[in-house]
Design a protein around this motif. Structure first.
Motif, PDB file in Angstrom:
ATOM      1  N   CYS A  16       0.836  -1.182   0.000  1.00 53.13           N
ATOM      2  CA  CYS A  16       0.000   0.000   0.000  1.00 53.13           C
ATOM      3  C   CYS A  16       0.886   1.252   0.000  1.00 53.13           C
ATOM      4  N   ASN A  18       0.061   4.103   0.784  1.00 58.09           N
ATOM      5  CA  ASN A  18      -0.381   5.013   1.846  1.00 58.09           C
ATOM      6  C   ASN A  18       0.164   4.609   3.214  1.00 58.09           C
ATOM      7  N   CYS A  19      -0.057   3.326   3.590  1.00 61.04           N
ATOM      8  CA  CYS A  19       0.350   2.880   4.928  1.00 61.04           C
ATOM      9  C   CYS A  19       1.480   1.856   4.870  1.00 61.04           C
ATOM     10  N   CYS A  39      -6.993  -1.355   0.364  1.00 60.86           N
ATOM     11  CA  CYS A  39      -5.952  -1.775   1.297  1.00 60.86           C
ATOM     12  C   CYS A  39      -6.601  -2.386   2.528  1.00 60.86           C
ATOM     13  N   CYS A  42      -5.578   0.370   5.686  1.00 63.66           N
ATOM     14  CA  CYS A  42      -6.093   1.731   5.836  1.00 63.66           C
ATOM     15  C   CYS A  42      -7.273   2.003   4.916  1.00 63.66           C
ATOM     16  N   GLU A  44      -7.349   2.435   1.915  1.00 68.85           N
ATOM     17  CA  GLU A  44      -6.983   3.237   0.755  1.00 68.85           C
ATOM     18  C   GLU A  44      -7.333   2.479  -0.517  1.00 68.85           C
TER      19      GLU A  44
HETATM   20 ZN    ZN Z   1      -2.924   1.102   3.335  1.00 64.90          ZN
END
Ligand code: ZN
Length: 69
Positions: A16, A18-19, A39, A42, A44
């Motif tokens: 991911c 994002n995280c 995800c 998170c 996402e």
């Molecule tokens: Zn994530």
């Protein structure tokens, strides 16, 4: 030839953006353009075309196509 059959049931790694959680997705998902997965960490929405997985898969595909020529 439908190459996606070769990857049936196989998983590919996805990180991911994002995280940075790593998880596995069905490889067949990566054959569709603009596939979006959520995800697990998170939630996402990850567009596979924007990830390294796409590049990885394209490379595998290229090798496969060479084998079947
Ligand atoms: Zn994530």
């Amino acid at each position: 030839m439908d190459y996606s059959n070769l990857f049936k049931g196989q998983k590919i790694d996805l990180t991911c953006p994002n995280c940075e959680r790593k998880f596995k997705i069905d490889a067949s998902l990566a054959f569709k353009r603009n596939s979006v997965v959520n995800c697990l960490g998170c939630s996402e929405k990850i567009n596979l075309d924007t990830t390294d997985s796409r590049k990885k898969l394209d490379k595998i595909m290229k090798d496969f196509k060479k084998m079947f020529k």
